[in-house]
Design an enzyme around this catalytic site. Sequence first.
Site, PDB file in Angstrom:
ATOM      1  N   LYS A  13      98.695  79.819  55.824  1.00 53.75           N
ATOM      2  CA  LYS A  13      97.586  78.902  56.136  1.00 53.75           C
ATOM      3  C   LYS A  13      96.988  78.313  54.863  1.00 53.75           C
ATOM      4  CE  LYS A  13      95.223  82.210  58.130  1.00 53.75           C
ATOM      5  NZ  LYS A  13      96.107  83.390  57.971  1.00 53.75           N
ATOM      6  N   ARG A  87      88.478  82.835  64.500  1.00 53.42           N
ATOM      7  CA  ARG A  87      89.281  84.054  64.628  1.00 53.42           C
ATOM      8  C   ARG A  87      88.922  84.847  65.862  1.00 53.42           C
ATOM      9  NH1 ARG A  87      90.425  84.489  58.696  1.00 53.42           N
ATOM     10  NH2 ARG A  87      91.834  86.243  58.450  1.00 53.42           N
ATOM     11  N   ARG A 126     101.485  88.415  46.404  1.00 54.57           N
ATOM     12  CA  ARG A 126     100.646  87.236  46.117  1.00 54.57           C
ATOM     13  C   ARG A 126      99.701  87.495  44.939  1.00 54.57           C
ATOM     14  NH1 ARG A 126      96.990  85.181  50.960  1.00 54.57           N
ATOM     15  NH2 ARG A 126      96.455  87.382  51.061  1.00 54.57           N
ATOM     16  N   ARG A 160      94.108  90.073  45.246  1.00 52.78           N
ATOM     17  CA  ARG A 160      92.997  90.394  46.144  1.00 52.78           C
ATOM     18  C   ARG A 160      92.958  91.886  46.464  1.00 52.78           C
ATOM     19  NH1 ARG A 160      93.444  85.946  50.897  1.00 52.78           N
ATOM     20  NH2 ARG A 160      92.921  87.786  52.130  1.00 52.78           N
ATOM     21  N   ARG A 171      94.606  94.161  59.009  1.00 56.72           N
ATOM     22  CA  ARG A 171      94.296  92.739  59.237  1.00 56.72           C
ATOM     23  C   ARG A 171      95.193  92.160  60.327  1.00 56.72           C
ATOM     24  NH1 ARG A 171      95.038  91.092  53.179  1.00 56.72           N
ATOM     25  NH2 ARG A 171      95.152  88.954  53.974  1.00 56.72           N
TER      26      ARG A 171
HETATM   27  P1  AP5 Z   1      99.023  82.235  52.080  1.00 61.15           P
HETATM   28  O1  AP5 Z   1      99.150  80.769  52.213  1.00 61.15           O
HETATM   29  O2  AP5 Z   1      98.045  82.772  51.090  1.00 61.15           O
HETATM   30  O3  AP5 Z   1      98.783  82.881  53.535  1.00 61.15           O
HETATM   31  P2  AP5 Z   1      97.497  82.884  54.454  1.00 61.15           P
HETATM   32  O4  AP5 Z   1      97.956  82.662  55.864  1.00 61.15           O
HETATM   33  O5  AP5 Z   1      96.437  81.961  53.944  1.00 61.15           O
HETATM   34  O6  AP5 Z   1      97.102  84.407  54.273  1.00 61.15           O
HETATM   35  P3  AP5 Z   1      95.725  85.116  53.995  1.00 61.15           P
HETATM   36  O7  AP5 Z   1      96.096  86.539  53.666  1.00 61.15           O
HETATM   37  O8  AP5 Z   1      94.879  84.393  53.007  1.00 61.15           O
HETATM   38  O9  AP5 Z   1      95.083  85.063  55.395  1.00 61.15           O
HETATM   39  P4  AP5 Z   1      94.059  85.955  55.970  1.00 61.15           P
HETATM   40  O10 AP5 Z   1      93.812  85.260  57.238  1.00 61.15           O
HETATM   41  O11 AP5 Z   1      94.361  87.404  56.088  1.00 61.15           O
HETATM   42  O12 AP5 Z   1      92.901  85.976  54.845  1.00 61.15           O
HETATM   43  P5  AP5 Z   1      91.511  85.240  54.727  1.00 61.15           P
HETATM   44  O13 AP5 Z   1      91.281  84.947  53.300  1.00 61.15           O
HETATM   45  O14 AP5 Z   1      91.405  84.135  55.712  1.00 61.15           O
HETATM   46  O15 AP5 Z   1     100.479  82.831  51.786  1.00 61.15           O
HETATM   47  C1  AP5 Z   1     100.672  84.205  51.487  1.00 61.15           C
HETATM   48  C2  AP5 Z   1     101.733  84.349  50.374  1.00 61.15           C
HETATM   49  O16 AP5 Z   1     103.006  83.905  50.849  1.00 61.15           O
HETATM   50  C3  AP5 Z   1     101.422  83.486  49.122  1.00 61.15           C
HETATM   51  O17 AP5 Z   1     101.782  84.214  47.993  1.00 61.15           O
HETATM   52  C4  AP5 Z   1     102.322  82.244  49.290  1.00 61.15           C
HETATM   53  O18 AP5 Z   1     102.754  81.736  48.032  1.00 61.15           O
HETATM   54  C5  AP5 Z   1     103.493  82.800  50.090  1.00 61.15           C
HETATM   55  N1  AP5 Z   1     104.008  81.834  51.057  1.00 61.15           N
HETATM   56  C6  AP5 Z   1     103.283  80.965  51.830  1.00 61.15           C
HETATM   57  N2  AP5 Z   1     104.101  80.255  52.645  1.00 61.15           N
HETATM   58  C7  AP5 Z   1     105.379  80.709  52.408  1.00 61.15           C
HETATM   59  C8  AP5 Z   1     106.671  80.368  52.928  1.00 61.15           C
HETATM   60  N3  AP5 Z   1     106.810  79.436  53.889  1.00 61.15           N
HETATM   61  N4  AP5 Z   1     107.750  81.046  52.434  1.00 61.15           N
HETATM   62  C9  AP5 Z   1     107.623  82.008  51.462  1.00 61.15           C
HETATM   63  N5  AP5 Z   1     106.418  82.344  50.917  1.00 61.15           N
HETATM   64  C10 AP5 Z   1     105.309  81.713  51.379  1.00 61.15           C
HETATM   65  O19 AP5 Z   1      90.513  86.395  55.224  1.00 61.15           O
HETATM   66  C11 AP5 Z   1      90.279  87.553  54.441  1.00 61.15           C
HETATM   67  C12 AP5 Z   1      89.227  88.425  55.151  1.00 61.15           C
HETATM   68  O20 AP5 Z   1      87.982  87.700  55.242  1.00 61.15           O
HETATM   69  C13 AP5 Z   1      89.541  88.843  56.586  1.00 61.15           C
HETATM   70  O21 AP5 Z   1      90.360  89.994  56.632  1.00 61.15           O
HETATM   71  C14 AP5 Z   1      88.134  89.071  57.141  1.00 61.15           C
HETATM   72  O22 AP5 Z   1      87.611  90.316  56.705  1.00 61.15           O
HETATM   73  C15 AP5 Z   1      87.337  87.969  56.484  1.00 61.15           C
HETATM   74  N6  AP5 Z   1      87.300  86.718  57.291  1.00 61.15           N
HETATM   75  C16 AP5 Z   1      87.823  85.499  56.897  1.00 61.15           C
HETATM   76  N7  AP5 Z   1      87.618  84.577  57.854  1.00 61.15           N
HETATM   77  C17 AP5 Z   1      86.969  85.225  58.871  1.00 61.15           C
HETATM   78  C18 AP5 Z   1      86.514  84.808  60.150  1.00 61.15           C
HETATM   79  N8  AP5 Z   1      86.679  83.536  60.583  1.00 61.15           N
HETATM   80  N9  AP5 Z   1      85.908  85.724  60.944  1.00 61.15           N
HETATM   81  C19 AP5 Z   1      85.722  86.995  60.520  1.00 61.15           C
HETATM   82  N10 AP5 Z   1      86.135  87.475  59.328  1.00 61.15           N
HETATM   83  C20 AP5 Z   1      86.763  86.579  58.505  1.00 61.15           C
END
Ligand code: AP5
Length: 216
Positions: A13, A87, A126, A160, A171
């Site tokens: 994402k 979410r 990552r 992270r 997660r």
């Molecule tokens: P990346 O693009 O970083 O993946 P992502 O889907 O953004 O993953 P996240 O881990 O950031 O998502 P998340 O939803 O767990 O975390 P968030 O920060 O939102 O890609 C991952 C890796 O793969 C990278 O190294 C990239 O280079 C590689 N990659 C990407 N695409 C690829 C491909 N096609 N092929 C190969 N490699 C690839 O949330 C963190 C925390 O915040 C949550 O756990 C929660 O506690 C809180 N939080 C955030 N939003 C909310 C909400 N709305 N409600 C409640 N709590 C929330």
Amino acid sequence: MNIILLGPPGAGKGTQAARLQAQRGMIQLSTGDMLREARASGSPIGDKVKAIMDAGELVSDEIVTALIGERLDSAQAKGAIFDGYPRTQAQAEALDLLLSERGRKLDYVIELVVDEDALVDRITGRFSCAKCGTGYHDRFKPTKVAGVCDVCGSTEFVRRPDDNEQTVRRRMAEYRAKTAPILPYYESRGLVRRVDGMESVDEVAAQIDAVLDATE
Ligand code: AP5
């Protein structure tokens, strides 16, 4: 155009949202990034959410909806990319209200369809530049010159605290239990488009572009 990128942790994402922001001028609204900023600033909200994030659980609907509401007006012109929000069903309904209050609507919910087992590898590999935030991966997206950021030349990188295998699995369980169940809410409105998130970053980008270009 306003779109949601939906998929489990590591689905890509953030990678695709950053690209859409750079290439199309849309604004990436990542609740994960907003919460990490709040943590780093040591604000009362930051202190409150730290333990929740480190455990891989979801922060309260009220906090994340307030953060999105504050930023939504900055994403007016070319539209918003919601990355990691909504979410839960309550967040999905809150987003509808935030948009309708502003006379705006949701155009697409793009689901990144992925194989969860492969995601642990993606997440634990990552890292990002400590200075400009550009994201990398040990195997899938290394820096061009080892140890030097491609964009700003910094040699400092960060990982992270919630990117360890145990927290990643928690997660993912949160995604399955609380986030995947909101898909039917959008399916019933004909908004969902699916892309194969297991393809390369460029191929996933091409599939997303095909969805967006079909309406322009
Ligand atoms: P990346 O693009 O970083 O993946 P992502 O889907 O953004 O993953 P996240 O881990 O950031 O998502 P998340 O939803 O767990 O975390 P968030 O920060 O939102 O890609 C991952 C890796 O793969 C990278 O190294 C990239 O280079 C590689 N990659 C990407 N695409 C690829 C491909 N096609 N092929 C190969 N490699 C690839 O949330 C963190 C925390 O915040 C949550 O756990 C929660 O506690 C809180 N939080 C955030 N939003 C909310 C909400 N709305 N409600 C409640 N709590 C929330």
